[in-house]
Write a protein that holds these residues in place. Structure first.
Motif, PDB file in Angstrom:
ATOM      1  N   ILE A   1      -2.097   1.817   0.888  1.00  0.00           N
ATOM      2  CA  ILE A   1      -1.664   3.130   1.382  1.00  0.00           C
ATOM      3  C   ILE A   1      -2.643   3.655   2.436  1.00  0.00           C
ATOM      4  O   ILE A   1      -2.234   4.153   3.503  1.00  0.00           O
ATOM      5  CB  ILE A   1      -1.524   4.121   0.218  1.00  0.00           C
ATOM      6  CG1 ILE A   1      -0.354   3.703  -0.689  1.00  0.00           C
ATOM      7  CG2 ILE A   1      -1.344   5.552   0.716  1.00  0.00           C
ATOM      8  CD1 ILE A   1      -0.328   4.402  -2.027  1.00  0.00           C
ATOM      9  N   ARG A   2      -3.917   3.521   2.167  1.00  0.00           N
ATOM     10  CA  ARG A   2      -4.916   4.001   3.126  1.00  0.00           C
ATOM     11  C   ARG A   2      -4.857   3.201   4.424  1.00  0.00           C
ATOM     12  O   ARG A   2      -4.922   3.768   5.526  1.00  0.00           O
ATOM     13  CB  ARG A   2      -6.303   3.927   2.496  1.00  0.00           C
ATOM     14  CG  ARG A   2      -6.610   5.078   1.546  1.00  0.00           C
ATOM     15  CD  ARG A   2      -7.679   4.730   0.525  1.00  0.00           C
ATOM     16  NE  ARG A   2      -8.887   4.203   1.086  1.00  0.00           N
ATOM     17  CZ  ARG A   2      -9.959   4.927   1.438  1.00  0.00           C
ATOM     18  NH1 ARG A   2      -9.916   6.258   1.304  1.00  0.00           N
ATOM     19  NH2 ARG A   2     -11.048   4.361   1.902  1.00  0.00           N
ATOM     20  N   ASP A   3      -4.724   1.875   4.305  1.00  0.00           N
ATOM     21  CA  ASP A   3      -4.697   1.046   5.507  1.00  0.00           C
ATOM     22  C   ASP A   3      -3.431   1.296   6.325  1.00  0.00           C
ATOM     23  O   ASP A   3      -3.477   1.432   7.556  1.00  0.00           O
ATOM     24  CB  ASP A   3      -4.796  -0.429   5.117  1.00  0.00           C
ATOM     25  CG  ASP A   3      -4.866  -1.343   6.330  1.00  0.00           C
ATOM     26  OD1 ASP A   3      -5.812  -1.196   7.126  1.00  0.00           O
ATOM     27  OD2 ASP A   3      -3.971  -2.192   6.493  1.00  0.00           O
ATOM     28  N   ARG A   4      -2.275   1.351   5.657  1.00  0.00           N
ATOM     29  CA  ARG A   4      -1.022   1.597   6.374  1.00  0.00           C
ATOM     30  C   ARG A   4      -1.017   2.980   7.008  1.00  0.00           C
ATOM     31  O   ARG A   4      -0.388   3.183   8.063  1.00  0.00           O
ATOM     32  CB  ARG A   4       0.162   1.446   5.425  1.00  0.00           C
ATOM     33  CG  ARG A   4       0.425  -0.002   5.017  1.00  0.00           C
ATOM     34  CD  ARG A   4       1.439  -0.113   3.911  1.00  0.00           C
ATOM     35  NE  ARG A   4       1.626  -1.502   3.495  1.00  0.00           N
ATOM     36  CZ  ARG A   4       2.206  -1.864   2.368  1.00  0.00           C
ATOM     37  NH1 ARG A   4       2.673  -0.952   1.541  1.00  0.00           N
ATOM     38  NH2 ARG A   4       2.340  -3.157   2.056  1.00  0.00           N
ATOM     39  N   SER A   5      -1.703   3.913   6.394  1.00  0.00           N
ATOM     40  CA  SER A   5      -1.776   5.252   6.979  1.00  0.00           C
ATOM     41  C   SER A   5      -2.461   5.217   8.335  1.00  0.00           C
ATOM     42  O   SER A   5      -2.093   5.983   9.249  1.00  0.00           O
ATOM     43  CB  SER A   5      -2.514   6.211   6.042  1.00  0.00           C
ATOM     44  OG  SER A   5      -1.764   6.444   4.861  1.00  0.00           O
ATOM     45  N   THR A   6      -3.446   4.356   8.502  1.00  0.00           N
ATOM     46  CA  THR A   6      -4.096   4.257   9.819  1.00  0.00           C
ATOM     47  C   THR A   6      -3.117   3.730  10.857  1.00  0.00           C
ATOM     48  O   THR A   6      -3.129   4.173  12.014  1.00  0.00           O
ATOM     49  CB  THR A   6      -5.334   3.353   9.775  1.00  0.00           C
ATOM     50  OG1 THR A   6      -4.965   1.985   9.598  1.00  0.00           O
ATOM     51  CG2 THR A   6      -6.291   3.770   8.671  1.00  0.00           C
ATOM     52  N   THR A   7      -2.257   2.792  10.467  1.00  0.00           N
ATOM     53  CA  THR A   7      -1.256   2.270  11.411  1.00  0.00           C
ATOM     54  C   THR A   7      -0.263   3.354  11.798  1.00  0.00           C
ATOM     55  O   THR A   7       0.077   3.505  12.979  1.00  0.00           O
ATOM     56  CB  THR A   7      -0.516   1.070  10.798  1.00  0.00           C
ATOM     57  OG1 THR A   7      -1.457   0.023  10.530  1.00  0.00           O
ATOM     58  CG2 THR A   7       0.557   0.545  11.740  1.00  0.00           C
ATOM     59  N   VAL A   8       0.210   4.112  10.808  1.00  0.00           N
ATOM     60  CA  VAL A   8       1.133   5.207  11.108  1.00  0.00           C
ATOM     61  C   VAL A   8       0.478   6.200  12.060  1.00  0.00           C
ATOM     62  O   VAL A   8       1.088   6.658  13.036  1.00  0.00           O
ATOM     63  CB  VAL A   8       1.575   5.911   9.809  1.00  0.00           C
ATOM     64  CG1 VAL A   8       2.380   7.164  10.119  1.00  0.00           C
ATOM     65  CG2 VAL A   8       2.392   4.955   8.940  1.00  0.00           C
ATOM     66  N   ALA A   9      -0.780   6.533  11.794  1.00  0.00           N
ATOM     67  CA  ALA A   9      -1.484   7.497  12.642  1.00  0.00           C
ATOM     68  C   ALA A   9      -1.581   6.995  14.079  1.00  0.00           C
ATOM     69  O   ALA A   9      -1.383   7.769  15.036  1.00  0.00           O
ATOM     70  CB  ALA A   9      -2.877   7.760  12.071  1.00  0.00           C
ATOM     71  N   MET A  10      -1.876   5.715  14.258  1.00  0.00           N
ATOM     72  CA  MET A  10      -1.973   5.163  15.608  1.00  0.00           C
ATOM     73  C   MET A  10      -0.623   5.231  16.322  1.00  0.00           C
ATOM     74  O   MET A  10      -0.548   5.547  17.512  1.00  0.00           O
ATOM     75  CB  MET A  10      -2.481   3.724  15.550  1.00  0.00           C
ATOM     76  CG  MET A  10      -3.906   3.569  15.017  1.00  0.00           C
ATOM     77  SD  MET A  10      -5.156   4.452  15.978  1.00  0.00           S
ATOM     78  CE  MET A  10      -5.195   3.462  17.460  1.00  0.00           C
TER      79      MET A  10
END
Length: 430
Positions: free
Chosen positions: A412-421
């Motif tokens: 969840i934390r890692d995918r959140s960085t992708t969404v943010a980008m």
């Protein structure tokens, strides 16, 4: 589907620390790219521990598969478990002999490294140096870029594979590669390779099953598709479609690229292989904007991703990790009443965090995130995986988004960085 290649290559990564996962393999992917550049079809990467019988079994397996070129990494050090060269010499039936000049060169490298410890056993150091200077008959020595030399060991006959023996540390291996490419035995194998190239399409916000369906359509509509090697991969929330082909096989590749673009125009964001990180950095530089982050559940991971690129100080101003509610209030100016009414994980708080980042850091662009990463802390209306984002411009433009993400806390934390980008990409790209 596969693209035919004249030369088949494989990588054998040695080391129990890599096999058990204590150390991540960085050499296999790097070498795969180098083989592709030379038109060599990369068929296998295997990982084995330090036992010589296991290494030998890997080499025999690859030879039995018709591999033309094997590259080994690791196991060239001075200790007793560094046995790669000895195994390769036995596999190629080439006796080992001491190279006196190489022994001296290694000793000259080691001497200043050991001089700081005056009580070391000099005889033990000499024995270790001599071990690293043993060379299989007929091999080309690759000069050390650390303390260990590499070797290119040609096959005794045309039917067997040529073996390139490289050190394990990635910086040493990469620095040694120009010597590999220039060695006669390696060049002779590479000269038989075809001329291949690779292209990549990247999509975001689409399940891999949708691409699978498109590829089934492609099989029916595009002639010559079997000339392409097509692989798909779901990575960090994005779908990558990688296509390898013989140079000149442009018509089926262009037809496939056009088909994917037509069917997935709303999710295809990269047709040249560029990553979302590349695109965000480029847009920030092009527009002369600065960016800051306001992060709760990601704990600074978005800022870490933004600053991973060299030169990111030109556009990244700062980051605020406001994990606790009190920190959101004091560091970002979030109204306590918002948190009380809507909860810390809410669109309203995410927008307030983004506004706070714009003001406190004095930037043109901000991205905020607040969520429930788990494994605890979820509720009926906000279960684990609920994440709220807001991308914001200083001119008042706001782009909020709430997602329900699957997976573990790390996922969840890692995918959140992708969404943010991607939110930054969309916001900056208008």
């Amino acid at each position: 589907m596969s693209a035919g290649g004249g030369v088949r290559g494989a990588v054998v990564v040695t080391g129990t620390e890599v096999l058990t996962g204590r150390v991540q393999d960085r050499n296999g992917p790097w070498l795969s790219d180098r083989l592709l550049e030379l038109g060599i079809e990369h068929v296998h990467t295997t990982i084995c521990g330090d036992r010589p019988e296991d290494m030998a079994a890997q080499l025999r397996f690859l030879a039995g598969e018709g591999i033309d070129l094997i590259i080994t990494t690791g196991g060239l050090g001075p200790t007793a478990d560094d046995l790669t060269l000895e195994v390769v010499a036995g596999f190629t039936s080439r006796p080992l002999a001491l190279d006196d000049a190489l022994e001296q060169r290694i000793a000259d490298i080691v001497a200043p490294l050991t001089s700081r410890w005056p009580n070391l056993d000099q005889e033990a150091i000499a024995v270790a140096t001599r071990k690293q200077a043993m060379v299989p008959a007929g091999a080309t020595v690759l000069e050390p870029t650390g303390t260990a030399p590499g070797m290119v060991v040609p096959a005794l006959d045309r039917e067997g594979p040529t073996v390139v023996v490289l050190p394990g540390p990635p910086n040493e291996l990469q620095a040694m590669w120009p010597q590999v490419a220039g060695s006669p035995a390696f060049a002779a194998v590479a000269a038989r390779a075809g001329d291949c190239e690779e292209s990549m399409l990247r999509l975001f916000g689409i399940p891999e099953s949708e691409i699978a369906a498109t590829l089934r359509v492609a099989e029916e509509e595009i002639s010559g598709l079997d000339e392409l090697e097509i692989t798909t991969c779901l990575r960090r929330g994005e779908v990558e479609v990688v296509v390898r082909r013989e140079r000149g096989e442009e018509r089926p590749w262009r037809a496939l690229s056009d088909l994917i673009a037509r069917r997935h125009s709303d999710t295809l964001f990269s047709t040249d292989g560029s990553s979302v990180d590349d695109q965000v950095a480029g847009l920030l530089l092009l527009q002369g904007h600065t960016v800051a982050t306001a992060e709760s559940c990601t704990g600074g991971l978005i800022a870490a991703r933004l600053t991973q690129r060299p030169g990111s100080s030109a556009y990244v101003t700062g980051a605020t990790v406001a994990y606790a509610n009190a920190a959101k209030e004091s560091l970002l100016g979030v109204d306590p009443g918002l948190i009380e009414r809507h909860g810390a994980v809410s669109d309203e708080v995410a927008e307030a965090m983004a506004a706070g980042a714009l003001e406190r850091h004095g930037v043109d662009v901000a991205i905020s995130v607040t969520g429930v990463a788990g494994p605890d802390g979820g509720s009926e209306d906000k279960p684990v995986g609920t994440v709220c984002f807001c991308a914001a411009l200083a001119d008042g433009t706001r782009l909020p988004w709430r997602l329900q993400m699957p997976g573990s806390r790390d996922d969840i934390r890692d995918r959140s960085t992708t969404v943010a980008m991607h939110m930054l990409r969309v916001l900056l790209d208008g």
